[in-house]
Each structure stands twice: as C-alpha cells, then as structure tokens.
Motif scaffolding. Structure first.
Motif, mmCIF file in Angstrom:
data_model
loop_
_atom_site.group_PDB
_atom_site.id
_atom_site.type_symbol
_atom_site.label_atom_id
_atom_site.label_comp_id
_atom_site.label_asym_id
_atom_site.label_seq_id
_atom_site.Cartn_x
_atom_site.Cartn_y
_atom_site.Cartn_z
ATOM 1 N N VAL A 236 15.286 40.628 10.465
ATOM 2 C CA VAL A 236 14.006 41.596 9.844
ATOM 3 C C VAL A 236 14.398 41.145 7.810
ATOM 4 O O VAL A 236 13.505 40.525 7.190
ATOM 5 N N ALA A 237 15.326 40.220 7.607
ATOM 6 C CA ALA A 237 15.491 39.946 5.874
ATOM 7 C C ALA A 237 14.499 38.010 5.919
ATOM 8 O O ALA A 237 13.937 38.645 5.033
ATOM 9 N N ARG A 238 14.577 37.260 7.190
ATOM 10 C CA ARG A 238 13.642 36.743 6.781
ATOM 11 C C ARG A 238 12.579 36.648 6.965
ATOM 12 O O ARG A 238 11.884 35.909 6.540
ATOM 13 N N ALA A 247 12.866 32.144 -1.203
ATOM 14 C CA ALA A 247 13.347 30.760 -0.198
ATOM 15 C C ALA A 247 15.277 31.545 0.433
ATOM 16 O O ALA A 247 15.748 32.243 -0.345
ATOM 17 N N GLU A 248 15.513 31.457 1.059
ATOM 18 C CA GLU A 248 17.006 31.239 1.404
ATOM 19 C C GLU A 248 18.004 30.436 1.080
ATOM 20 O O GLU A 248 17.134 28.750 0.612
ATOM 21 N N PHE A 256 21.409 39.424 -0.316
ATOM 22 C CA PHE A 256 21.914 39.460 -1.279
ATOM 23 C C PHE A 256 20.600 38.884 -2.280
ATOM 24 O O PHE A 256 20.709 38.888 -3.759
ATOM 25 N N THR A 257 20.278 37.839 -1.398
ATOM 26 C CA THR A 257 19.237 36.483 -2.420
ATOM 27 C C THR A 257 18.153 37.603 -2.251
ATOM 28 O O THR A 257 17.299 37.797 -3.738
ATOM 29 N N LEU A 258 17.383 38.082 -1.222
ATOM 30 C CA LEU A 258 15.990 39.254 -1.931
ATOM 31 C C LEU A 258 16.807 40.113 -3.172
ATOM 32 O O LEU A 258 15.214 40.499 -4.199
#
Length: 537
Positions: A236-238, A247-248, A256-258
């Motif tokens: 889901v996060a992707r 971007a990942e 965490f990035t989100l």
C-alpha cells in the motif's frame, strides 16, 4: 452587515427583474442566489448591471460587498414549488465556483448565444478551457469585461489551479446533496472519514466529489489513491508514494519516507477500495496521521478501518419515492428523487431520445425500488434501455444478476456486473461469515438477533457465534442495522438477499433452513395468539 446584505438583495432583485428574470423562492444554499432567464443576453445584461451597482454602492463603514457570478445555458426542469433542478443548474454552480469576487464568467454555450448581441461596452475575454469541480468534461470559460468592472483577477479557481490527480469522470454526478452536506460536516471536524457501504452504493464517486469541493482548503493538493487493482506483491505504501509522486529512498522503509515528506504538508488523500488490504491501509493511515498534523484522509471501504480517531459513515442508497402510493406524483416531480434522476440521466446517455413519461414512469419508479436504490444497479439497468423498455427491464429483474451486466469495459471487472460487485464482498468473508450470510437470506423484511439465533444456528455455527458473526456482516455492509424501533432489527437489501438465496440453494441448505424459518415463526405466532386481543397486544 445586516443592512449591507439587505441592500445586496434589493440590488439583485432589481437587476434580475429589470431584465425579465425570475428568482425561485428559497432556492440556493447559504449565500447563493439563482436566477433564470428566457434569453442568455438578458442574463448577461442583468449580471453586468448587478456587478456595477455593487461596485458603486456606498457600503456602510467603507466595506465592500463582492459576489461572483456564473452564467450557463442548458435544459432545466421546474418543480412545483418553483425550484429549478437538472444538470444545467449544477453545471452553472460549478462554473460560478471558478470565479473571484467581483468577476462574471460565462460558459461556451452562453458565449455563442450572446457574442453577436453584447450590451454596450461589454466584451468577452477568452480564459481558455478549465476543469470544473464536477470532475467532468472541461468547460471553455470567458470573462465578462466592462469599463465599470474590475478586470485584473487571479487565475480561475479550477482543478488546474491546485495540485491534484483526481480522475476525469465521463458521467455526471447526480444528486446526493444531503449526503455531501453531511460529509462536509464530518470532514470539517475529523481528520479521517471512512465511507462504508455495500458494493455499488456509490462510495467512490461520493468521496471524489466531497474531496474536490475541498481543494481551496489544502494548498498542497488533493490526491486520489486507487487500491482496488493492487496485487499481493505491491505494498500500500508503494501505491500511495506513486500517487503522491514521492520517490522511494534506498535502504529506508517507505513508510518513514512518506511520513517525513508529508510532515509539514497540508493535503487531503483519498484511499479508495480498502477492504481487501484493510490491515495494511489501517497501519499506514495510523502512522501518517500521527506523524503529519496537517494531513487529512478520506477512505472508502466495505467496512471501517478501525483507526483511532476514525469517523465511519455509511453511504445510504439513493432516495426513492415512497412505496405504496396509489396515485404517484406527477412525472416532473418524481425527478427530484436521486434514484429516478440517475436512471433518467444514464438512460438518456444509452438512448438519446429516452424521456420519462406518464407511460413509463411507474415502471421506472418500481425498477428503482426493486434494486434498492443502489447506484450501480440503476446504472446497469438504465444501460439496458438501448434495447428494452423500462417495463421489460422491470420484468427482467426476476433474474437481476443475469440482466444487470454490461458496464463500461474500462471499469474494474467488479463494476461491470451486479453479480461481480457482490462476489467481491462475498469472497472477502471467512467461512463462518459466509455460512450465516446465506442462511440469513431466508428472512424477508428484516429479523431480530433472537430470530437469527433460532433459525441459523447449527452445522458450523454455534448460537454463541451468531452475535459476533452478525456484527462482522454489519461491518462489511452486507447486513444493515435498524435501531429506530424499540428493539434493534437487521435488514438485508433485497438485491443482496437474492444473492444469498442463490448461495443457500447452491450448497443444498435452502429447504432445511426455510423449514427452520417456518417453524420459528409458527411457534412465535402460536405464543403470541392468546395475547393479540388483550391488553398485552
């Protein structure tokens, strides 16, 4: 302010009346006014006159009263109480929403009607094509320019002016005024609102319309995340990161990035079709809400996410004319009901000469009732008007799952047929839930918890299981709770019940549980009989 508003109303009434317009009594929400004219040129002249009058008026305390005006031309229907309705009225409201205070904007149809007969000093400035907030086709917009009016306005407040990825809708959004009003209230007060309901009840379309109306409130945009096509290999996060164009980062959890990238951003995100990835969506939503104080979420799901702070809201079926009327309302009055309006709108798309008439109105009304006001079922039924009359479609509803097929090929498979939509819900159930669901199909008109225990217990379901499993079916929107009476009752929409009855027959339990249903209510009737004509009635 009271005096200023009263003076505004006087100026509005003068301008409309002087140019042959009419103002329906009581129509318009809040500070909105609606006026109708026989000719577009009269509407244009009234709009210019009103704006000039408002601009030169000596307002109290040096204040200024500015209004935005939109002009559109199209077909509209007049109700008995003097109110207009129809897509032309809605389109005009969306057009007006693009403008700034003091500005007059007109649509291409109005431009084409008035271009050769403009009032003295009036010009039309081409502002280009803009997406309105009905998520439909773009509209070519023109600004009215006049020496007595301001003309240096910021860009129009269209979808193109705010960051978003909201999808274009190829059909009009019909009705749902009360539902949108309730959603506005919830979204004003809560950071996460989940629209729940059975398949085909219109959760996605309603969520999109509610979201697009909040573009002005979220400077970092309104973003739509479609989860239905997700496979097991995709997180889901992707999917969320892709929708938000984030971007990942190597060697770092995407969650965490989100959270970092969204921490200071003011945006609204719509998670659509969460039911098959419920746990993962709930976990991500909880993390983001705790990490991003200005983030707001809307989710659509056949059951709540059960996230802290969540406001679940069940999407109702479309409103219908009351059943049992021997003398139905006049044809034009019946189109005030959203279910009838949706059928007529989609039937007209399927067959351009379709009209609601005295000959077919009873069939259309009964048809909408038979499918419980479910938008998907109504749209699929309306598509059949290419080759069938409403009376033939109504007769065909005895086998509704065979009749109601043929949704657009661009839709998800479960949105192309009524059966596929219900299959999607059924496939998400565990074995105990499927067992109780099909056995409950023996009840018509609702049932109590005690009745469900008496009829459905046994062969895989203990009596102690019934309450918990029934609660799960309510959460999954396959059973509805009616708590308006002295004792809670449960109801299954007829369309869903018919599907359950097919499942009951498929496993060979239909005779057994219909007999148990009969035994239970025969016993109940026998126990009640001695008291029916007494004070215990």
């Amino acid at each position: 302010m009271v005096k200023a508003l009263a003076r505004h109303d006087d100026l509005l009434a003068d301008a409309v009346g002087r140019h042959g317009g009419v103002r329906p009594v009581g129509q318009g929400e809040g500070n909105t006014a609606i006026a109708a004219f026989s000719r577009a040129s009269d509407a244009l002249a009234a709009a210019v006159e009103l704006q000039v009058a408002l601009r030169v008026e000596p307002w109290p305390s040096g204040a200024a009263v500015t209004v935005r005006i939109g002009l559109h031309t199209g077909e509209a229907q007049l109700r008995d109480d003097g109110n207009y309705f129809g897509q032309a009225v809605n389109r005009c409201a969306r057009l007006r929403a693009l403008a700034h205070g003091g500005q007059v904007v007109v649509s291409r149809p109005v431009h084409d009607l008035v271009a050769d007969r403009l009032p003295a000093g009036v010009e039309l400035r081409d502002l280009g094509s803009h997406r309105l907030r009905d998520l439909g086709r773009p509209e070519h917009v023109f600004q009215v320019v006049h020496p007595g009016l301001r003309d240096d306005f910021p860009p129009l407040l269209s979808l193109d002016a705010v960051a978003n990825n909201l999808p274009l809708q190829l059909t009009t959004f019909v009705g749902r005024d009360r539902e949108l009003q309730e959603l506005r209230r919830l979204m004003d007060g809560e950071r996460i609102v989940t629209l729940t309901g059975s398949g085909g009840c219109g959760k996605t379309r309603l969520a999109l319309q509610a979201a697009v109306e909040r573009l002005d409130r979220h400077p970092d945009g309104v973003w739509f995340v479609e989860l239905a096509p997700m496979g097991d290999a995709t997180s889901v996060a992707r999917v969320v990161a892709a929708a938000l164009r984030i971007a990942e980062e190597p060697d770092r959890p995407l969650t965490f990035t989100l959270a970092d990238r969204l921490h200071d951003r003011d945006l609204l995100v719509v998670f659509d079709n969460c039911e098959h990835v419920l746990t993962e969506v709930a976990s991500l939503a909880d993390t983001l809400l705790r990490s991003c104080p200005r983030l707001r979420l809307v989710a659509t799901s056949r059951q709540p996410l059960n996230v802290a702070g969540e406001a679940p809201w069940r999407v109702p079926s479309l409103d219908l004319p009351l059943a049992g009327d021997d003398e139905p309302e006049p044809v034009h009055a019946l189109e005030k009901y959203d279910a009838v309006r949706l059928f007529v709108d989609r039937a007209t798309r399927a067959r351009s000469n379709f009209r609601l008439t005295r000959r077919n109105v009873a069939a259309v009304v009964h048809l909408c009732r038979r499918v419980d006001g479910i938008p998907l079922a109504i749209e699929l039924a309306a598509a059949r008007t290419r080759t069938l009359t409403p009376h033939q479609i109504l007769r065909g509803l005895d086998d509704r799952f065979r009749l109601l097929t043929g949704g657009a090929g661009t839709l998800l498979p479960r949105q192309q047929t009524l059966r596929a939509s219900v299959d999607w819900s059924h496939d998400l159930l565990d074995e105990r839930e499927r067992t109780l669901f099909r056995r409950l199909s023996t009840f018509a008109g609702g049932f109590t918890l005690d009745a469900a225990k008496a009829v459905c217990t046994g062969e895989g379901l203990d009596e102690s299981d019934i309450l918990d499993v029934l609660s799960n079916l309510v959460d999954r929107s396959l059973v509805l709770l009616d708590d308006t009476g002295c004792e809670p009752r449960f109801v299954i929409l007829e369309t869903i019940r018919e599907y359950g009855r097919e499942r009951l027959e498929a496993v060979g339990e239909d005779v057994q549980f219909r007999d148990r249903h009969l035994d239970h209510f025969a016993t109940l009737a026998g126990e009640a009989a001695p008291s029916l004509l007494t004070g215990e009635q």
